[in-house]
Design an enzyme around this catalytic site. Sequence first.
Site, PDB file in Angstrom:
ATOM      1  N   TYR A   1      91.708  37.841  -9.800  1.00 25.93           N
ATOM      2  CA  TYR A   1      90.429  38.140 -10.463  1.00 25.93           C
ATOM      3  C   TYR A   1      90.079  39.613 -10.319  1.00 25.93           C
ATOM      4  CZ  TYR A   1      88.610  37.439  -5.671  1.00 25.93           C
ATOM      5  OH  TYR A   1      88.397  37.499  -4.325  1.00 25.93           O
TER       6      TYR A   1
ATOM      7  N   HIS B   1      91.705  32.339   1.258  1.00 24.70           N
ATOM      8  CA  HIS B   1      91.107  32.831   2.507  1.00 24.70           C
ATOM      9  C   HIS B   1      91.298  31.785   3.598  1.00 24.70           C
ATOM     10  CE1 HIS B   1      88.714  36.137   0.608  1.00 24.70           C
ATOM     11  NE2 HIS B   1      88.778  35.361  -0.452  1.00 24.70           N
TER      12      HIS B   1
ATOM     13  N   ARG C   1      92.083  41.504  -7.534  1.00 30.65           N
ATOM     14  CA  ARG C   1      92.628  40.865  -6.345  1.00 30.65           C
ATOM     15  C   ARG C   1      93.863  40.059  -6.722  1.00 30.65           C
ATOM     16  NH1 ARG C   1      90.711  39.764  -1.749  1.00 30.65           N
ATOM     17  NH2 ARG C   1      92.758  40.577  -1.273  1.00 30.65           N
TER      18      ARG C   1
ATOM     19  N   TYR D   1      85.154  31.898  -8.567  1.00 30.61           N
ATOM     20  CA  TYR D   1      84.599  31.217  -7.392  1.00 30.61           C
ATOM     21  C   TYR D   1      83.349  30.441  -7.780  1.00 30.61           C
ATOM     22  CZ  TYR D   1      87.432  33.855  -3.999  1.00 30.61           C
ATOM     23  OH  TYR D   1      88.452  34.371  -3.249  1.00 30.61           O
TER      24      TYR D   1
ATOM     25  N   HIS E   1      94.941  34.644  -3.999  1.00 29.47           N
ATOM     26  CA  HIS E   1      94.905  34.506  -2.538  1.00 29.47           C
ATOM     27  C   HIS E   1      94.062  33.326  -2.110  1.00 29.47           C
ATOM     28  CE1 HIS E   1      91.330  36.868  -3.580  1.00 29.47           C
ATOM     29  NE2 HIS E   1      90.768  36.283  -2.538  1.00 29.47           N
TER      30      HIS E   1
HETATM   31 FE   LIG Z   1      88.669  36.102  -2.495  1.00 24.99          FE
END
Ligand SMILES: [Fe+2]
Lengths: 253, 204
Positions: free
Chosen positions: A158, A173, A168, A119, A171
Amino acid sequence: MKTVASGLSNRELEVGTFFQRDRSWHPPALTPAYKTSVLRSPQKALLSLDNTLSEITGPVFGHNILGELDDDLIHNFAKPGKSAIGQRIIVYGRLLDERGKGVAGALLEVWQANAGGRYRHKRESYIAALDPNFGGCGRTITGEDGSYAFRTIKPGPYPWPNGPNDWRPAHIHFSVFGHGFAQRLITQMYFEGDPLIWKCPIVRGIPDRAAVERLIAVLDMQATIPMDASAYRFDIVLRGRRSSLFENRLEGN
Amino acid sequence: MTHSLDRLKESPSQTAGPYVHIGLTPNFAGIGGVYENDLGADLVSDKTRGERIDIKLRVIDGGGTPLKDALIEIWQADAAGLYNSPFEMRGAADPNFTGWGRRAVDAESGECVFGTIKPGRVPFNDGRLMAPHITLWIVARGINIGLHTRLYFGDEQSANAEDPVLACIEHRHRVATLIAPRNGNTYTLDIRLQGERETVFFDI
Ligand SMILES: [Fe+2]
């Protein structure tokens, strides 16, 4: 900000209260395997009451808030002539209510990691590289029938600090506005076939497997753009309004 | 076979996670140049009607620590008690007031401040007036489904005393968890996720 979305202007508006939320379908506040929920989950009973005007109404956004590249995460942060690295995908679907009706003129906002699972955020500590041409946010407004689409790259999975080795699943959001503040929803979209989905403590907070499946987008070869982008279909459902078969009008109106 | 109701189920909620700022307040998150402004940053212009106030909020976890990564949205009526929504059937709200705001809390202090106006009173479903209030919606890492609650105003004792929603709160000492005391033009409220003074959250 203009407040009446063009998609709403010509429709007959239904102003009933929303169906009660089925809280057993959603993840409960406390899901101890997702450790952060332990100190952040309310413990007392929620106060249940029927919607009032404060929940029946909600902000509605006009197309004038949108920039040309807002629905194109491949390009909206990239330097001129550049594009984000990763598997190019179209994410599309419909925003519906529980009665199966398309929700028109609703703002959808998305955010995601880059193709390596990183991110663009100052709290982010994963060693995967940033992509200088990927910001990770996008938004769009649903059409007359509730349809939407945006273009992005497939995010990477990640690792995250929770258990000693939790990952995770890939995905995206989603933040969703309907027409009333009671419909406000944040969720996540997962990708068909990802084995990490069923191992994830955040996903596993959802009690019912059928509910999890509702968050898994499906590859749609018919919607791909050959030699350009593959496509995933993801429909989202918001609370439905009670239809006013019998008017329950506010007094004094 | 019995009839089928043919209803769909609502999409299940998932946490907003720690990176919610990327999607909802990208300029705040340092991702400039994608959106001109963060949505909901400004509620009030010099044309907005009503008394200017500040709402100062924190969200406190069960260990007494303010969340540093929460995101709060507010929704409120205008000074005349009308919502700026196509579903407001009682009249046209102030065109210079959207009634909706969004803030990430400060990464150091956990505080956020909304500059807004004091809302007017809105009728409850039976026509009685509710006290002036602001609807709050809170998301963060560790919160699996967005939390709905309300802020009521500390200097509205008589309106609060007859508010039909506050009247539904069985344990009367908990009413105070929704009432923000006034200091100058600032109303301050701590939203407590757990503990003795846990905020009343709404299933609404
Ligand atoms: Fe996330």
